[in-house]
Design a protein around this motif. Structure first.
Motif, mmCIF file in Angstrom:
data_model
loop_
_atom_site.group_PDB
_atom_site.id
_atom_site.type_symbol
_atom_site.label_atom_id
_atom_site.label_comp_id
_atom_site.label_asym_id
_atom_site.label_seq_id
_atom_site.Cartn_x
_atom_site.Cartn_y
_atom_site.Cartn_z
ATOM 1 N N HIS A 1 61.335 59.231 34.140
ATOM 2 C CA HIS A 1 60.707 60.447 34.660
ATOM 3 C C HIS A 1 61.806 61.443 35.020
ATOM 4 O O HIS A 1 62.903 61.046 35.420
ATOM 5 C CB HIS A 1 59.853 60.143 35.898
ATOM 6 C CG HIS A 1 58.549 59.489 35.602
ATOM 7 N ND1 HIS A 1 57.360 60.183 35.567
ATOM 8 C CD2 HIS A 1 58.242 58.208 35.323
ATOM 9 C CE1 HIS A 1 56.371 59.347 35.290
ATOM 10 N NE2 HIS A 1 56.880 58.135 35.138
ATOM 11 N N PHE B 1 62.453 65.414 36.946
ATOM 12 C CA PHE B 1 61.922 66.566 37.668
ATOM 13 C C PHE B 1 62.011 67.823 36.806
ATOM 14 O O PHE B 1 62.984 68.036 36.084
ATOM 15 C CB PHE B 1 62.685 66.796 38.970
ATOM 16 C CG PHE B 1 62.317 65.833 40.072
ATOM 17 C CD1 PHE B 1 61.050 65.848 40.623
ATOM 18 C CD2 PHE B 1 63.237 64.904 40.533
ATOM 19 C CE1 PHE B 1 60.707 64.957 41.629
ATOM 20 C CE2 PHE B 1 62.906 64.012 41.533
ATOM 21 C CZ PHE B 1 61.629 64.036 42.086
ATOM 22 N N LEU B 2 60.987 68.655 36.915
ATOM 23 C CA LEU B 2 60.982 69.950 36.256
ATOM 24 C C LEU B 2 61.671 70.972 37.151
ATOM 25 O O LEU B 2 61.568 70.905 38.378
ATOM 26 C CB LEU B 2 59.552 70.412 35.981
ATOM 27 C CG LEU B 2 58.647 69.482 35.174
ATOM 28 C CD1 LEU B 2 57.269 70.112 35.009
ATOM 29 C CD2 LEU B 2 59.251 69.154 33.825
ATOM 30 N N SER C 1 67.684 66.376 37.552
ATOM 31 C CA SER C 1 66.506 65.790 36.921
ATOM 32 C C SER C 1 65.961 64.567 37.646
ATOM 33 O O SER C 1 64.815 64.177 37.431
ATOM 34 C CB SER C 1 66.826 65.399 35.471
ATOM 35 O OG SER C 1 67.130 66.548 34.707
ATOM 36 N N ASN D 1 55.699 67.055 40.032
ATOM 37 C CA ASN D 1 55.968 67.950 38.908
ATOM 38 C C ASN D 1 54.827 68.937 38.687
ATOM 39 O O ASN D 1 55.064 70.075 38.257
ATOM 40 C CB ASN D 1 56.237 67.142 37.634
ATOM 41 C CG ASN D 1 57.710 66.808 37.464
ATOM 42 O OD1 ASN D 1 58.573 67.453 38.044
ATOM 43 N ND2 ASN D 1 58.003 65.788 36.669
ATOM 44 N N CYS E 1 63.329 71.323 31.576
ATOM 45 C CA CYS E 1 63.428 69.880 31.733
ATOM 46 C C CYS E 1 64.589 69.350 30.897
ATOM 47 O O CYS E 1 64.882 69.885 29.819
ATOM 48 C CB CYS E 1 62.122 69.205 31.300
ATOM 49 S SG CYS E 1 62.067 67.420 31.565
#
Length: 296
Positions: free
Chosen positions: A195, A197-198, A237, A268, A281
């Protein structure tokens, strides 16, 4: 040496932390509904002459605002970033109060200041704020003496050639926002494996809470005010700094938290919803999957 005129509304000291291992970053546009691939952050979240102002002599000044932003936020960002990253690398148990909390909370607070001014630096927010303020001035002008009216109209027209018409002092603005939060908890959120982060085009996301209604002599008076209770700013990220107004989330304590996949997606979604138009991203597939899941 020429003065750079490609001004970033999301600072590159932050956006560069979202580059992939091969130096690429991917952005999604809400308006265009498409993903673009970039090989640097040079043209990410930027606009030519965004921070240009007129100086006291009426000349275009491309540098002063950029210099102030550098001194106020960018120069010390690497130092505060390092504190947060080292705290994450200490392998603390999730939810436990982190050691050296004063150093970490100071770093988090300074990073949050950058997050608070991010929205006001976006050209769309600049335009909206200026429309409100200059609209009010024009209303005053319509009911003023001819001399005052001409002065107001002349002043507004004199700023027509630049985007940054209000000359906001971002340093003071940032500290005011932090002060308004009052007693605040600073937490560090860590993304699970696979995963990312945006990064929104407004730097950080905020969540507002309703202020309690007023009760006077046994009567309840509705209070429509909504105040910022949370601010989310991803610093790379895999790491996000969360500031929470203590009165709205009394159980949230200073600490490091490892998110599960469901909570990660919820974070997100908040970052995405707060963005004016674009998010970036590190991972193209993750961004594509996020788009397919949430943007049907």
């Amino acid at each position: 040496m020429s003065t750079p005129r490609n001004h970033h509304y999301v600072s590159q000291v932050l956006s560069k932390k979202f580059l992939s291992d091969v130096g690429r970053i991917y952005k999604y546009s809400k308006s265009k509904k498409q993903i673009a691939s970039l090989n640097s952050t040079k043209n990410l979240f930027s606009q030519v002459d965004l921070n240009t102002i007129y100086d006291a002599e009426g000349n275009l000044d491309h540098k002063s605002v950029e210099d102030k932003l550098n001194v106020a936020f960018e120069k010390d960002f690497p130092k505060f970033y390092k504190v947060i990253v080292e705290a994450v690398g200490s392998n603390l148990i999730t939810g436990m109060v982190y050691p050296q909390s004063e150093q970490i909370t100071e770093a988090a607070s300074k990073i949050v200041e950058m997050g608070f001014v991010g929205r006001s630096r976006h050209p769309m927010d600049m335009s909206e704020s200026q429309d409100v303020i200059f609209g009010a001035l024009l209303e005053i002008a319509n009911n003023a003496t001819e001399e005052l009216k001409n002065g107001i109209v002349s002043h507004i027209q004199s700023l027509s050639g630049i985007t940054n018409k209000l000359k906001l002092d971002y340093d003071i603005l940032a500290k005011a926002f932090v002060d308004l939060m009052g007693e605040t908890t600073y937490s560090i959120m860590i993304a699970p494996d696979n995963h990312y982060f945006l990064l929104p085009d407004c730097t950080a996301a905020t969540k507002r809470f309703k202020v309690e209604d007023d009760v006077i002599d046994g009567k309840t008076f509705k209070n429509p005010a909504m105040v910022i209770g949370m601010i989310f700013i991803p610093i790379n990220s895999k790491i996000l700094v969360l500031a929470v107004k203590a009165e709205f989330c009394p159980d949230q304590g200073h600490g490091i938290y490892h998110l599960d996949g469901e909570t990660m997606l919820a974070y997100n979604k908040i970052l995405f919803d707060n963005a004016f138009d674009e998010v970036a991203c590190q991972n193209q597939k993750y961004l594509q999957d996020f788009k397919n899941s949430f943007l049907k």
